[in-house]
Motif scaffolding. Structure first.
Motif, PDB file in Angstrom:
ATOM      1  N   GLY A 213     -50.878  58.533  61.494  1.00 33.61           N
ATOM      2  CA  GLY A 213     -49.977  57.175  61.289  1.00 33.61           C
ATOM      3  C   GLY A 213     -50.193  56.486  59.956  1.00 33.61           C
ATOM      4  N   SER A 214     -50.615  57.457  59.017  1.00 41.93           N
ATOM      5  CA  SER A 214     -50.914  56.806  57.548  1.00 41.93           C
ATOM      6  C   SER A 214     -50.972  57.840  56.501  1.00 41.93           C
ATOM      7  CB  SER A 214     -52.292  55.871  57.574  1.00 41.93           C
ATOM      8  OG  SER A 214     -53.323  56.520  57.684  1.00 41.93           O
ATOM      9  N   ARG A 215     -50.952  57.841  55.405  1.00 46.28           N
ATOM     10  CA  ARG A 215     -51.102  58.705  54.298  1.00 46.28           C
ATOM     11  C   ARG A 215     -50.137  59.790  54.401  1.00 46.28           C
ATOM     12  NH1 ARG A 215     -56.863  58.666  55.370  1.00 46.28           N
ATOM     13  NH2 ARG A 215     -56.903  60.746  54.956  1.00 46.28           N
ATOM     14  N   ALA A 216     -48.859  59.469  54.563  1.00 45.28           N
ATOM     15  CA  ALA A 216     -47.907  60.420  55.205  1.00 45.28           C
ATOM     16  C   ALA A 216     -47.713  61.513  54.012  1.00 45.28           C
ATOM     17  CB  ALA A 216     -46.539  59.863  55.029  1.00 45.28           C
ATOM     18  N   THR A 217     -47.738  61.207  52.774  1.00 42.25           N
ATOM     19  CA  THR A 217     -47.663  62.343  51.557  1.00 42.25           C
ATOM     20  C   THR A 217     -48.704  63.527  51.677  1.00 42.25           C
ATOM     21  OG1 THR A 217     -46.508  60.764  49.881  1.00 42.25           O
ATOM     22  CG2 THR A 217     -47.333  62.575  49.275  1.00 42.25           C
ATOM     23  N   GLU A 218     -49.985  62.977  51.730  1.00 48.03           N
ATOM     24  CA  GLU A 218     -51.195  63.710  51.963  1.00 48.03           C
ATOM     25  C   GLU A 218     -51.012  64.581  53.198  1.00 48.03           C
ATOM     26  OE1 GLU A 218     -55.759  62.856  52.977  1.00 48.03           O
ATOM     27  OE2 GLU A 218     -54.740  61.459  51.900  1.00 48.03           O
ATOM     28  N   ARG A 219     -50.568  64.030  54.145  1.00 47.21           N
ATOM     29  CA  ARG A 219     -50.654  64.837  55.533  1.00 47.21           C
ATOM     30  C   ARG A 219     -49.611  65.611  55.527  1.00 47.21           C
ATOM     31  NH1 ARG A 219     -53.354  59.986  57.958  1.00 47.21           N
ATOM     32  NH2 ARG A 219     -55.478  60.724  57.952  1.00 47.21           N
ATOM     33  N   LEU A 220     -48.474  65.420  55.232  1.00 48.07           N
ATOM     34  CA  LEU A 220     -47.355  66.461  55.067  1.00 48.07           C
ATOM     35  C   LEU A 220     -47.612  67.632  54.199  1.00 48.07           C
ATOM     36  CD1 LEU A 220     -44.441  64.077  54.841  1.00 48.07           C
ATOM     37  CD2 LEU A 220     -45.136  65.187  56.775  1.00 48.07           C
ATOM     38  N   ALA A 221     -48.272  67.345  52.966  1.00 48.92           N
ATOM     39  CA  ALA A 221     -48.758  68.265  52.076  1.00 48.92           C
ATOM     40  C   ALA A 221     -49.805  69.215  52.811  1.00 48.92           C
ATOM     41  CB  ALA A 221     -49.531  67.619  50.991  1.00 48.92           C
ATOM     42  N   ALA A 222     -50.645  68.665  53.782  1.00 49.95           N
ATOM     43  CA  ALA A 222     -51.576  69.706  54.449  1.00 49.95           C
ATOM     44  C   ALA A 222     -50.568  70.523  55.292  1.00 49.95           C
ATOM     45  CB  ALA A 222     -52.502  68.682  55.100  1.00 49.95           C
ATOM     46  N   LEU A 223     -49.677  69.930  56.156  1.00 49.31           N
ATOM     47  CA  LEU A 223     -48.941  70.558  57.131  1.00 49.31           C
ATOM     48  C   LEU A 223     -48.027  71.584  56.252  1.00 49.31           C
ATOM     49  CD1 LEU A 223     -47.852  70.645  59.926  1.00 49.31           C
ATOM     50  CD2 LEU A 223     -46.085  69.053  59.270  1.00 49.31           C
ATOM     51  N   ARG A 224     -47.696  71.231  55.010  1.00 50.88           N
ATOM     52  CA  ARG A 224     -46.985  72.224  54.019  1.00 50.88           C
ATOM     53  C   ARG A 224     -48.021  73.410  53.662  1.00 50.88           C
ATOM     54  NH1 ARG A 224     -42.569  73.489  55.098  1.00 50.88           N
ATOM     55  NH2 ARG A 224     -41.309  71.996  54.318  1.00 50.88           N
ATOM     56  N   MET A 233     -42.263  67.663  59.894  1.00 50.36           N
ATOM     57  CA  MET A 233     -42.195  66.707  61.015  1.00 50.36           C
ATOM     58  C   MET A 233     -43.495  66.132  61.492  1.00 50.36           C
ATOM     59  SD  MET A 233     -40.270  66.888  64.931  1.00 50.36           S
ATOM     60  CE  MET A 233     -40.297  65.154  65.855  1.00 50.36           C
ATOM     61  N   CYS A 234     -43.531  64.757  61.521  1.00 54.24           N
ATOM     62  CA  CYS A 234     -44.649  63.980  62.296  1.00 54.24           C
ATOM     63  C   CYS A 234     -44.133  63.795  63.644  1.00 54.24           C
ATOM     64  CB  CYS A 234     -45.005  62.710  61.471  1.00 54.24           C
ATOM     65  SG  CYS A 234     -46.274  61.595  62.370  1.00 54.24           S
ATOM     66  N   SER A 235     -44.788  64.519  64.479  1.00 53.88           N
ATOM     67  CA  SER A 235     -44.147  64.357  66.044  1.00 53.88           C
ATOM     68  C   SER A 235     -45.160  63.471  66.855  1.00 53.88           C
ATOM     69  CB  SER A 235     -43.894  65.617  66.717  1.00 53.88           C
ATOM     70  OG  SER A 235     -45.405  66.237  66.772  1.00 53.88           O
ATOM     71  N   GLU A 236     -46.065  62.762  66.033  1.00 55.10           N
ATOM     72  CA  GLU A 236     -46.795  61.647  66.669  1.00 55.10           C
ATOM     73  C   GLU A 236     -47.240  60.660  65.598  1.00 55.10           C
ATOM     74  OE1 GLU A 236     -50.026  61.746  69.374  1.00 55.10           O
ATOM     75  OE2 GLU A 236     -49.206  63.311  70.531  1.00 55.10           O
ATOM     76  N   PHE A 237     -46.160  59.736  65.197  1.00 54.95           N
ATOM     77  CA  PHE A 237     -46.514  58.832  64.104  1.00 54.95           C
ATOM     78  C   PHE A 237     -47.110  57.670  65.108  1.00 54.95           C
ATOM     79  CE2 PHE A 237     -44.952  54.951  61.917  1.00 54.95           C
ATOM     80  CZ  PHE A 237     -45.729  55.316  60.660  1.00 54.95           C
ATOM     81  N   TRP A 238     -48.281  57.542  64.746  1.00 55.98           N
ATOM     82  CA  TRP A 238     -49.069  56.416  65.552  1.00 55.98           C
ATOM     83  C   TRP A 238     -48.854  54.953  64.862  1.00 55.98           C
ATOM     84  CZ3 TRP A 238     -53.878  59.921  64.234  1.00 55.98           C
ATOM     85  CH2 TRP A 238     -53.786  61.056  65.123  1.00 55.98           C
ATOM     86  N   CYS A 239     -47.962  54.165  65.660  1.00 58.87           N
ATOM     87  CA  CYS A 239     -47.663  52.841  65.083  1.00 58.87           C
ATOM     88  C   CYS A 239     -48.684  51.892  65.687  1.00 58.87           C
ATOM     89  CB  CYS A 239     -46.284  52.864  65.230  1.00 58.87           C
ATOM     90  SG  CYS A 239     -45.694  52.731  67.275  1.00 58.87           S
ATOM     91  N   GLY A 240     -49.482  52.260  66.536  1.00 63.95           N
ATOM     92  CA  GLY A 240     -50.351  51.375  67.231  1.00 63.95           C
ATOM     93  C   GLY A 240     -51.682  52.341  67.876  1.00 63.95           C
ATOM     94  N   TRP A 241     -52.242  51.697  68.841  1.00 64.87           N
ATOM     95  CA  TRP A 241     -53.335  52.223  69.640  1.00 64.87           C
ATOM     96  C   TRP A 241     -53.684  51.682  70.683  1.00 64.87           C
ATOM     97  CZ3 TRP A 241     -54.729  56.679  67.624  1.00 64.87           C
ATOM     98  CH2 TRP A 241     -55.827  57.230  67.946  1.00 64.87           C
ATOM     99  N   PHE A 242     -54.245  52.312  71.768  1.00 73.14           N
ATOM    100  CA  PHE A 242     -54.588  51.970  73.124  1.00 73.14           C
ATOM    101  C   PHE A 242     -55.870  51.072  73.183  1.00 73.14           C
ATOM    102  CE2 PHE A 242     -56.432  55.865  72.262  1.00 73.14           C
ATOM    103  CZ  PHE A 242     -58.013  55.987  72.977  1.00 73.14           C
TER     104      PHE A 242
END
Length: 587
Positions: A213-224, A233-242
């Motif tokens: 749900g955050s630090r998209a550039t860093e997380r996408l780089a790890a995925l790549r 693709m971020c298939s769970e973009f956490w925009c909140g929480w339970f």
């Protein structure tokens, strides 16, 4: 219906051979009344989404082995058709494990009653059951894939498996099962974008996606790094929480979430917003976590999502819509917003009687204290009783564990409560003789971690003053009577109030069916039904102070509200309020 192609390209998803960005949002059909599915789907389209994603809850469809219920709120085919009728695609995530803060992570209780059955492994009995399940799911989903004229563009295999294990043979067996049962669209996985999790949770032939749900550039780089080609693709973009009982209501700043979504889309990635609309853990469907501290999930699954628990747009909805409009066409907003709820007049609660007098037990004899699972109980309540004959002296009643809450009485007089969140497995009894009775509530099966599949109820050995207790009677508490929508009142006059679990009723007048916010202020702990539909649990420990009543379960005229209170009611009325109240927040 016209068929299309959807494929994994070198850099993009390809729809009919052309680059396509998936902009999706999560809706769990089993957390929404089916007559409100269309509204929530359409609101997703209004936000700018082109796709709707859903999990499939195995335990909801198959509460007993050999059954596969697709009626009412479990009509997956209807849900997917409604997605398509709104001009949108669909992503389906059947698991078999889904987590989702849902009861047992989606695993049916019967699956794991045999302790020899492996969880998320190649263990033969587990895989045989999974095979049965996926074949039933794919009978519904396979004909609705995009290359057969349906809306489904992707299927997910397992769920964040890299956070659990690294058995690639297991993932390969699941993948083969999807293919064998008719999967033709791309198959994906999802993991938190850490190198070890991504490597553990993926195999060749499955397209890896991330959950964050955050630090998209860093997380996408790890995925790549783990997947050099193909669409990101971020298939769970956490925009909140339970939320869980006894804590606070989680929220995230809409502007911060919108910036994170903007970063993600600016990087060219596809997205599935988790959640677009969380909905409600109706009935007894909430999950729980136990990582040393017992944390059952509350009834609301609002998730601080762009659409609130009642499906209304929030500030986050408008912020996300503005971001999405920078990258994709967004339709003109044509919806009528519902700002406040109908507020019917308060209604007096009448005492109907003690739970034990209204719901007859089916006692079973056991030498030692049985678990709920031994009794065949998947969810709900169990009653236990045993005759103590160890004399008049006080002593300590103890169990190995209590899962999850037990009300203790001796000769009909309440003694106290054993509560899992307090690690309270023992209590002092005033004497060692008399009829010992316990009412035990399963507060939700663990949905994440090593305690998935654990038995519920009283966990033996059971002792008094260090001496084993034998000769138990135990029974499920059948709640079917509450689902009839008819009054349980046995006599025209009110029943006398009794200590312990007690049933109350009220009649609420409405001019027309309407969404309602039922206040639980002043109530202790229990369950509520409206016209036989179980809204879920309430608890004074909060943070949740209202229960959402979906309009389709109400009617013009008289509506029956039934309350099963385990502790005590501090008010004699049913009240409704102008809006939902999910409690205090922390940022």
């Amino acid at each position: 219906m016209t068929s299309h192609t959807f494929e994994i390209g070198a850099e993009d998803f390809l729809l009919d051979g052309q680059p396509h960005r998936v902009i999706s949002g999560a809706l769990h059909y089993f957390r929404i009344h089916p007559d409100q599915w269309r509204d929530r789907i359409r609101m997703g389209r209004m936000m700018g989404l082109n796709t709707i994603e859903t999990y499939v809850a195995w335990n909801e469809h198959a509460p007993t082995r050999g059954e596969f219920d697709t009626t009412g709120r479990l009509d997956l085919a209807r849900f997917l058709r409604e997605v398509q009728e709104e001009g949108m695609h669909a992503i389906v995530r059947p698991g078999p494990y889904i987590c989702a803060e849902f009861d047992g992570g989606g695993f049916p209780a019967w699956l794991l009653r045999d302790p020899a059955v492996g969880v998320r492994t190649l263990e033969p009995r587990y895989m045989a059951a999974v095979s049965e399940y996926l074949r039933q799911v794919m009978e519904i989903v396979a004909p609705l894939q995009i290359d057969q004229g349906g809306p489904v563009i992707m299927l997910q295999v397992e769920n964040e498996y890299g956070a659990y294990g690294s058995d690639h043979a297991y993932l390969r067996a699941l993948t083969d099962l999807f293919l064998e049962t008719g999967a033709t669209v791309p198959l994906t996985t999802v993991d938190q974008p850490m190198d070890d999790m991504l490597a553990a949770g993926n195999i060749p032939g499955l397209h890896a996606t991330g959950s964050f749900g955050s630090r998209a550039t860093e997380r996408l780089a790890a995925l790549r790094r783990q997947q050099p080609t193909g669409p990101l693709m971020c298939s769970e973009f956490w925009c909140g929480w339970f939320d869980h009982w006894g804590a606070h209501h989680h929220t995230t700043d809409p502007a911060v979430s919108a910036r994170e979504l903007d970063d993600l889309l600016a990087a060219g990635a596809s997205v599935n917003i988790y959640m677009l609309h969380g909905g409600t853990n109706f009935g007894l469907t909430n999950g729980a976590n136990d990582k040393g501290v017992w944390q059952p999930t509350i009834t609301s699954y609002d998730y601080d999502a762009p659409l609130d628990e009642a499906g209304r747009p929030t500030e986050k909805f408008w912020a996300f819509r503005e971001v999405i409009a920078r990258y994709a066409p967004v339709p003109e907003y044509d919806r009528v917003d519902r700002a406040l709820f109908v507020v019917p007049e308060p209604a007096s609660l009448r005492s109907v009687g003690a739970l034990g007098d209204l719901v007859a037990p089916d006692w079973q004899d056991h030498a030692d204290v049985p678990t709920m699972d031994t009794l065949g109980i998947s969810r709900g309540l169990a009653r236990y009783r045993v005759q103590l004959d160890q004399g008049p002296a006080a002593g300590v009643l103890a169990f190995a564990e209590v899962r999850d809450r037990a009300w203790v009485s001796l000769d009909g007089q309440p003694v106290g409560v054993l509560a899992r969140e307090d690690h309270a497995w023992s209590i002092t009894l005033p004497r060692g003789e008399g009829l010992l009775e316990l009412l035990v509530e399963d507060q939700g099966r663990v949905n994440y971690g090593p305690r998935i599949g654990e038995p519920k109820g009283l966990i033996g050995p059971a002792t008094f003053a260090g001496v084993s207790i034998a000769g138990w009677n135990a029974s499920a508490v059948p709640l079917d009577a509450f689902e009839s929508g008819s009054s349980l009142q046995l006599a025209p006059q009110e029943a006398p109030l009794t200590a312990g679990a007690h049933v109350f009723e009220a009649t609420v007048a409405l001019e027309a069916p309407a969404d309602l916010a039922l206040s639980t202020d002043g109530w202790g702990k229990g369950l509520v039904w409206v016209n036989g539909f179980c809204l879920g649990r309430y608890w004074r420990s909060g943070p949740q102070r209202t229960l959402f009543v979906p309009a389709p379960v109400t009617r013009a005229g008289e509506n029956l509200v039934t309350v099963l209170e385990f502790d005590s009611l501090g008010t004699d009325t049913v009240r409704f309020v102008p809006d939902l109240d999910l409690g205090h927040t922390e940022y």
